[in-house]
Design a protein around this motif. Sequence first.
Motif, PDB file in Angstrom:
ATOM      1  N   VAL A 108       0.854  -1.192   0.000  1.00 33.08           N
ATOM      2  CA  VAL A 108       0.000   0.000   0.000  1.00 33.08           C
ATOM      3  C   VAL A 108       0.886   1.236   0.000  1.00 33.08           C
ATOM      4  N   ARG A 113      -4.684  13.140   2.302  1.00 32.85           N
ATOM      5  CA  ARG A 113      -5.607  13.689   1.333  1.00 32.85           C
ATOM      6  C   ARG A 113      -6.421  14.747   2.059  1.00 32.85           C
ATOM      7  N   VAL A 118      -4.392   8.726   4.685  1.00 32.17           N
ATOM      8  CA  VAL A 118      -5.067   7.710   3.881  1.00 32.17           C
ATOM      9  C   VAL A 118      -4.093   6.609   3.488  1.00 32.17           C
ATOM     10  N   THR A 120      -3.754   3.763   0.299  1.00 31.04           N
ATOM     11  CA  THR A 120      -4.289   3.431  -1.023  1.00 31.04           C
ATOM     12  C   THR A 120      -3.506   2.265  -1.611  1.00 31.04           C
ATOM     13  N   MET A 124      -6.441  -2.818  -1.111  1.00 35.49           N
ATOM     14  CA  MET A 124      -7.759  -2.425  -0.612  1.00 35.49           C
ATOM     15  C   MET A 124      -8.857  -3.112  -1.422  1.00 35.49           C
TER      16      MET A 124
END
Length: 203
Positions: A108, A113, A118, A120, A124
Amino acid sequence: RKTATILFADMTGFTALSERMDPEEMDGLMNRLFGSFESIIRTHGGTVEKYIGDALVAVFGVPELHEDDPQRAIGAALSFLGREDGCRAAKTECVEASFRVGIHTGLVATGTRGEFDVVTGHAMAIAQRLQAEAEPGGILVSEAVKLHCDRDFDFSGPFELRAKGKKDLIQAWAVSGVSQGALKEAGPLVAGALVGEKAVGAA
């Protein structure tokens, strides 16, 4: 870029339940359920990354990495999903709500943000796909998670799933519970206590 374990949990039957309940009652129910789950996740060394409607996404390995993050994620899920068995044993009122859980370990990216931290990455999406195919009250994990946890938990499978945007099939395994070998090594503890104690003790 980090390797982390993603736990994706979604409440089943949310629409039908919300139709039968007053909005304030439903809000109170969701707060109690997710508050309980979030507390269990923190106890096992994870963090809640976001809420998406009636779903929760938790991360194990960010910001603090542990060698046993996959075990911690499964332990947290088992502890939460086993809460109804506990309240039945205590002869207290149980909430008629169940969750599906998907867990995957992968690469990841972490960042911000706006004002929010966060996580991403395709990991996920895989965790979400696993969740979508899990049985109500069940946990599906990826091959990567199973390889980390073979000695600690029992699994059934494999099941082949296809994820959007991913060419290869996902090898998925259903968590059956804590392995008898792990229970014998740790002594006469119940499964939920065993998993939670191992996770906290390994920090």
